[in-house]
Scaffold this motif. Structure first.
Motif, short mmCIF file in Angstrom:
data_model
loop_
_atom_site.label_atom_id
_atom_site.label_comp_id
_atom_site.label_asym_id
_atom_site.label_seq_id
_atom_site.Cartn_x
_atom_site.Cartn_y
_atom_site.Cartn_z
N PRO A 70 0.83 -1.21 0.00
CA PRO A 70 0.00 0.00 0.00
C PRO A 70 0.86 1.26 0.00
O PRO A 70 1.92 1.31 0.65
CB PRO A 70 -0.81 -0.14 1.29
N SER B 197 0.58 5.24 0.74
CA SER B 197 -0.28 6.27 1.32
C SER B 197 -0.18 7.58 0.54
O SER B 197 0.89 7.93 0.03
CB SER B 197 0.11 6.49 2.78
N ALA B 198 -1.30 8.27 0.43
CA ALA B 198 -1.31 9.55 -0.29
C ALA B 198 -0.59 10.61 0.53
O ALA B 198 -0.77 10.69 1.75
CB ALA B 198 -2.75 9.96 -0.56
#
Length: 301
Positions: free
Chosen positions: A297, A299-300
């Protein structure tokens, strides 16, 4: 992979293995008009031959191989309906050896063979690009390359049997493909089987003295019988031969040679000297080859 192979080729222990390559060839290949014209000229009376004998001699003129081949012809004739004069096609990579064979076979049957030298002066230009390559003469014989195509389609017209013989080894891929196409050509479409068609291999003493040690090659029907457990000290043998040879998925290799044990190990198939397969090793090898996909993943910001 084994399940897929069984689905495609059938299980040999159930005698359900179809003639896959013969059926494919019957649909996908056919002789060119020039080759077909030559084949038909050899079979001028339009009578289909009964038996084909292919001898790969590699420049040898061994009489042992002739004796073994004659025994195989007699065995094949036992399964043929009583015919006044059965017809036998002779094919060899050593054209001059045909005359030696012919003299012996004529006592048993009518002999048919393609004498390419008789028509060399009148051949089509289609053949000019298929002339002999000198460096292949020892292996494939002195006849021009196009002769092998004529012999192939001529030999595959046999109705009852194809016999393979040789000096150093038998059951060559060339003979196997001839047998496969001949069996497909004679298939009873209603019965879906052709129990009267046979593929036979003639072994002579110099092959059997030390077992089938020279029977190597991935496409060879007898390479799995070539290791330390193979039969020794036999004088000669005429053996029924599978048109579609066994594969590693068929389980017990009768007597694998050391080279094949090493080569199969490269593919994850661990064979014992007795020919058994280590299933756990195969599964472990397959799992190790699976590509792992890792999802990370992000993250923004």
């Amino acid at each position: 992979m084994r399940s897929a192979a069984y689905e495609l080729f059938g299980k040999p222990e159930l005698h359900s293995r179809p003639n896959v390559f013969g059926e494919l060839m019957r649909v996908l290949i056919s002789p060119s008009p020039s080759i077909e014209a030559v084949v038909n000229s050899v079979l001028a009376n339009n009578d289909e031959p009964d038996i084909t004998l292919h001898m790969r001699m590699m420049m040898s003129r061994s009489l042992w191989s002739v004796t073994a081949a004659l025994r195989c012809i007699r065995k094949a004739l036992e399964n043929v309906e009583k015919i006044a004069k059965p017809k036998v096609i002779l094919v060899s990579d050593n054209p001059s050896f045909i005359m030696t064979l012919k003299a012996s076979v004529q006592e048993l049957a009518e002999v048919i063979h393609f004498d390419y030298e008789r028509i060399t002066r009148n051949i089509s230009h289609d053949f000019t690009r298929l002339n002999t390559l000198e460096f292949r003469v020892k292996d494939w014989g002195s006849a021009p390359r196009w002769v092998a195509f004529v012999d192939f389609f001529l030999a595959s017209r046999a109705k009852h049997a194809v016999i393979s013989g040789a000096n150093k080894r038998v059951g060559t891929t060339y003979a196997q493909l001839i047998a496969a196409l001949a069996a497909a050509n004679n298939l009873d479409e209603n019965a879906k089987t052709n129990p009267n068609f046979s593929f036979l291999s003639s072994f002579q003493s110099n092959l059997l003295k030390n077992g089938l040690s020279n029977q190597i090659g991935w496409g060879h029907a007898w390479n799995r019988f070539a290791g330390p457990l193979s039969c020794h000290e036999q004088t000669q043998q005429c053996a029924y031969t599978p048109i579609l040879p066994p594969g590693w998925w068929d389980e017990i290799w009768q007597s694998p040679i050391a080279r094949d044990i090493r080569r199969l190990r490269m593919y994850g198939v661990k064979l014992s000297g007795l020919g058994t397969i280590d299933e756990e090793h195969l599964q472990s090898y397959c799992k190790s080859k699976k590509s792992a996909v890792i999802i990370a993943p992000v993250s923004a910001m």
